[in-house]
Design an enzyme around this catalytic site. Sequence first.
Site, PDB file in Angstrom:
ATOM      1  N   LYS A  22      59.160 -16.066  32.464  1.00 26.23           N
ATOM      2  CA  LYS A  22      57.802 -16.265  31.922  1.00 26.23           C
ATOM      3  C   LYS A  22      57.410 -17.747  31.972  1.00 26.23           C
ATOM      4  CE  LYS A  22      57.344 -17.117  27.510  1.00 26.23           C
ATOM      5  NZ  LYS A  22      56.643 -18.132  26.742  1.00 26.23           N
ATOM      6  N   ASN A  23      58.342 -18.610  31.560  1.00 23.07           N
ATOM      7  CA  ASN A  23      57.984 -20.026  31.454  1.00 23.07           C
ATOM      8  C   ASN A  23      57.878 -20.724  32.805  1.00 23.07           C
ATOM      9  OD1 ASN A  23      57.709 -19.768  28.755  1.00 23.07           O
ATOM     10  ND2 ASN A  23      59.618 -20.794  28.195  1.00 23.07           N
ATOM     11  N   CYS A 118      53.436 -19.931  19.956  1.00 24.22           N
ATOM     12  CA  CYS A 118      54.269 -19.849  18.752  1.00 24.22           C
ATOM     13  C   CYS A 118      53.986 -21.065  17.866  1.00 24.22           C
ATOM     14  CB  CYS A 118      55.746 -19.865  19.129  1.00 24.22           C
ATOM     15  SG  CYS A 118      56.263 -18.416  20.051  1.00 24.22           S
ATOM     16  N   ARG A 126      52.473 -29.506  16.789  1.00 27.36           N
ATOM     17  CA  ARG A 126      52.730 -29.205  18.211  1.00 27.36           C
ATOM     18  C   ARG A 126      51.560 -29.737  19.028  1.00 27.36           C
ATOM     19  NH1 ARG A 126      54.553 -23.459  21.021  1.00 27.36           N
ATOM     20  NH2 ARG A 126      55.551 -24.441  22.793  1.00 27.36           N
ATOM     21  N   VAL A 169      58.369 -30.627  28.363  1.00 27.21           N
ATOM     22  CA  VAL A 169      58.316 -29.710  29.509  1.00 27.21           C
ATOM     23  C   VAL A 169      56.868 -29.566  29.977  1.00 27.21           C
ATOM     24  CG1 VAL A 169      58.721 -27.308  30.214  1.00 27.21           C
ATOM     25  CG2 VAL A 169      60.356 -28.460  28.718  1.00 27.21           C
ATOM     26  N   ASP A 311      65.218 -22.679  22.756  1.00 33.05           N
ATOM     27  CA  ASP A 311      64.751 -21.287  22.767  1.00 33.05           C
ATOM     28  C   ASP A 311      65.851 -20.275  22.457  1.00 33.05           C
ATOM     29  OD1 ASP A 311      62.145 -21.893  23.284  1.00 33.05           O
ATOM     30  OD2 ASP A 311      62.395 -21.869  25.453  1.00 33.05           O
ATOM     31  N   ARG A 403      55.124 -11.016  24.194  1.00 28.45           N
ATOM     32  CA  ARG A 403      54.590 -12.149  24.954  1.00 28.45           C
ATOM     33  C   ARG A 403      55.585 -12.621  26.013  1.00 28.45           C
ATOM     34  NH1 ARG A 403      53.878 -16.693  21.342  1.00 28.45           N
ATOM     35  NH2 ARG A 403      53.632 -17.646  23.375  1.00 28.45           N
TER      36      ARG A 403
HETATM   37  N1  EPU Z   1      55.293 -32.764  22.094  1.00 27.56           N
HETATM   38  C1  EPU Z   1      54.429 -33.731  21.629  1.00 27.56           C
HETATM   39  N2  EPU Z   1      53.284 -33.954  22.334  1.00 27.56           N
HETATM   40  C2  EPU Z   1      52.963 -33.279  23.463  1.00 27.56           C
HETATM   41  C3  EPU Z   1      53.850 -32.277  23.931  1.00 27.56           C
HETATM   42  C4  EPU Z   1      55.017 -32.054  23.227  1.00 27.56           C
HETATM   43  O1  EPU Z   1      54.690 -34.366  20.618  1.00 27.56           O
HETATM   44  O2  EPU Z   1      51.900 -33.535  24.054  1.00 27.56           O
HETATM   45  C5  EPU Z   1      56.533 -32.498  21.357  1.00 27.56           C
HETATM   46  C6  EPU Z   1      56.623 -31.063  20.812  1.00 27.56           C
HETATM   47  O3  EPU Z   1      55.995 -30.935  19.558  1.00 27.56           O
HETATM   48  C7  EPU Z   1      58.121 -30.838  20.751  1.00 27.56           C
HETATM   49  C8  EPU Z   1      58.629 -31.624  21.945  1.00 27.56           C
HETATM   50  O4  EPU Z   1      57.610 -32.564  22.270  1.00 27.56           O
HETATM   51  O5  EPU Z   1      58.654 -31.396  19.583  1.00 27.56           O
HETATM   52  C9  EPU Z   1      58.945 -30.791  23.171  1.00 27.56           C
HETATM   53  O6  EPU Z   1      57.871 -29.937  23.495  1.00 27.56           O
HETATM   54  P1  EPU Z   1      57.591 -29.485  24.994  1.00 27.56           P
HETATM   55  O7  EPU Z   1      56.298 -30.070  25.427  1.00 27.56           O
HETATM   56  O8  EPU Z   1      58.785 -29.762  25.822  1.00 27.56           O
HETATM   57  O9  EPU Z   1      57.424 -27.903  24.847  1.00 27.56           O
HETATM   58  P2  EPU Z   1      56.330 -26.988  25.514  1.00 27.56           P
HETATM   59  O10 EPU Z   1      56.088 -27.421  26.893  1.00 27.56           O
HETATM   60  O11 EPU Z   1      55.208 -26.824  24.589  1.00 27.56           O
HETATM   61  C10 EPU Z   1      58.049 -25.324  26.573  1.00 27.56           C
HETATM   62  C11 EPU Z   1      58.310 -23.843  26.498  1.00 27.56           C
HETATM   63  C12 EPU Z   1      58.895 -23.504  25.149  1.00 27.56           C
HETATM   64  C13 EPU Z   1      60.189 -24.310  24.959  1.00 27.56           C
HETATM   65  C14 EPU Z   1      59.902 -25.812  25.111  1.00 27.56           C
HETATM   66  C15 EPU Z   1      61.141 -26.677  25.032  1.00 27.56           C
HETATM   67  C16 EPU Z   1      56.610 -22.865  27.882  1.00 27.56           C
HETATM   68  C17 EPU Z   1      55.364 -22.080  27.973  1.00 27.56           C
HETATM   69  N3  EPU Z   1      57.054 -23.134  26.667  1.00 27.56           N
HETATM   70  O12 EPU Z   1      57.114 -25.613  25.546  1.00 27.56           O
HETATM   71  O13 EPU Z   1      59.204 -22.129  25.178  1.00 27.56           O
HETATM   72  O14 EPU Z   1      60.711 -24.060  23.686  1.00 27.56           O
HETATM   73  O15 EPU Z   1      59.268 -26.050  26.381  1.00 27.56           O
HETATM   74  O16 EPU Z   1      62.057 -26.303  26.005  1.00 27.56           O
HETATM   75  O17 EPU Z   1      57.181 -23.222  28.894  1.00 27.56           O
HETATM   76  C18 EPU Z   1      59.328 -19.930  24.376  1.00 27.56           C
HETATM   77  O18 EPU Z   1      59.406 -19.545  25.532  1.00 27.56           O
HETATM   78  O19 EPU Z   1      59.534 -19.188  23.379  1.00 27.56           O
HETATM   79  C19 EPU Z   1      58.974 -21.325  24.107  1.00 27.56           C
HETATM   80  C20 EPU Z   1      58.525 -21.724  22.924  1.00 27.56           C
END
Ligand code: EPU
Length: 423
Positions: A22-23, A118, A126, A169, A311, A403
């Site tokens: 999915k991701n 989430c 977030r 990510v 995750d 999801r």
């Molecule tokens: N963060 C910031 N500012 C930003 C972006 C992120 O402060 O602009 C912080 C976040 O709050 C967090 C950290 O940086 O503390 C890392 O967040 P990241 O951006 O890496 O996460 P994401 O891209 O929002 C993806 C996955 C998540 C997974 C995380 C970490 C997708 C759609 N989601 O989220 O997956 O937990 O990377 O590996 O790819 C899931 O699949 O259940 C899921 C939540």
Amino acid sequence: MDKFVVKGPSKIKGIVSCSGSKNLALPLLSATLLFDKPVVLKNLPNVRDVQTMLSLLKILGSKIELSKNKKIVKISKGRKTKLLAPHSLISTMRAGILVLGPLVAKYGSAVTAFPGGCVLNGKSGRPINFHLDALKTLGMKFELKGGYIHAWSNGKLNGSIIRFKNISVGASQQTILSAVIAKNKTFVHNIALEPEVLELIKFLNLAGANIKFIGKRSLMIKGVTSLNSINFNIMGDRIEAGTFAVLACLNQGKLEIKNFNPKYIKKEIECLKKIGAKIKVFKNKIFIKGPKNIKNIKKINTQEAPGFPTDIAPIFTVLLCHAKGRSVITENIFHSRTMHIFELRRLGAKIDIEGNKIIINGNSKFLGAELTSSDLRGSAALVLAATISNGVSKVLRVYQLDRGYEKFENKLKKIGVKIKRKK
Ligand code: EPU
């Protein structure tokens, strides 16, 4: 809202196949906005976030052709691309924000709602500040009005130097997607190395992009004028693979888990061996035999890749409740990823939370109960917990789980879990 009714304990045995990630599917679908020519994606997971992203692309004007089994999608540019990504779709998933960069890079403007997904908070909620800051460095201008990001650029985005303060990510993917057709070169430092970022780079390079690693976490992206048509296979879902592996360990099961790359769950395999599992690793599958007695793990720290993934931490929490002795998981990415713990306590889990430390006291025996899902991985953790509980458990609000896990209950049923979906 649907719920699962699970009768435990379970005897786990058989073969289970992972669906597409999915991701990875989500950023690839966003990437299709950069193309003039069709893109074919195979092994598409039929989960709710992917359906939402397809609806979003449709609203933006893309032509979507899905195969009968919904596993292959051909996405072609429509006659006119629309530039408004509405709240009704973006607010249900985090990855919706990934259409912002591609739209601005390709069409010079976009209006997108703030993303949902989430409720997992880092140190400060977030946010999407890393996404917006990176796009600003590439020349995007924006205003925040009425819950929407109104973004535009004067001419094409322009290559620049971006150094992320923290690893993200989504922001890494956003930046790559935006710089790929920008003018000149972009240097990106401190990027995420999650497999879903590496595979996105592979996909874009196969389509004619020019993205190179110039250091362990540094990229050089030389903008190209257009991308070529491409046919790409989405890798198997590593989080799903990890979930099944833990299920086998919880229930002294014997499983063949196939259709994923075991090198992407290296840390999980290391930990499962520590708790006593026997694991044989092949190119695209593993065989796993759960131990009679689960050993504790003193310390697990969630980290960005190549560390232990956040995750899978909720899933391991369930496992370690049944270990002999105390284990501690320190959650370093999403500090509020603890909602499932309050529900696990209803089953009999002995878990304390101290800041971002989850202290799992082990030696628990679970008794079936009614549980409420809060987030995607937390919901899967509750279902796994129900499989090892004595008696009947109900896991409510499984729309969260839908999801990201494809046909979860069907897959579980086939390997021995007594589970039913009820309206
Ligand atoms: N963060 C910031 N500012 C930003 C972006 C992120 O402060 O602009 C912080 C976040 O709050 C967090 C950290 O940086 O503390 C890392 O967040 P990241 O951006 O890496 O996460 P994401 O891209 O929002 C993806 C996955 C998540 C997974 C995380 C970490 C997708 C759609 N989601 O989220 O997956 O937990 O990377 O590996 O790819 C899931 O699949 O259940 C899921 C939540």
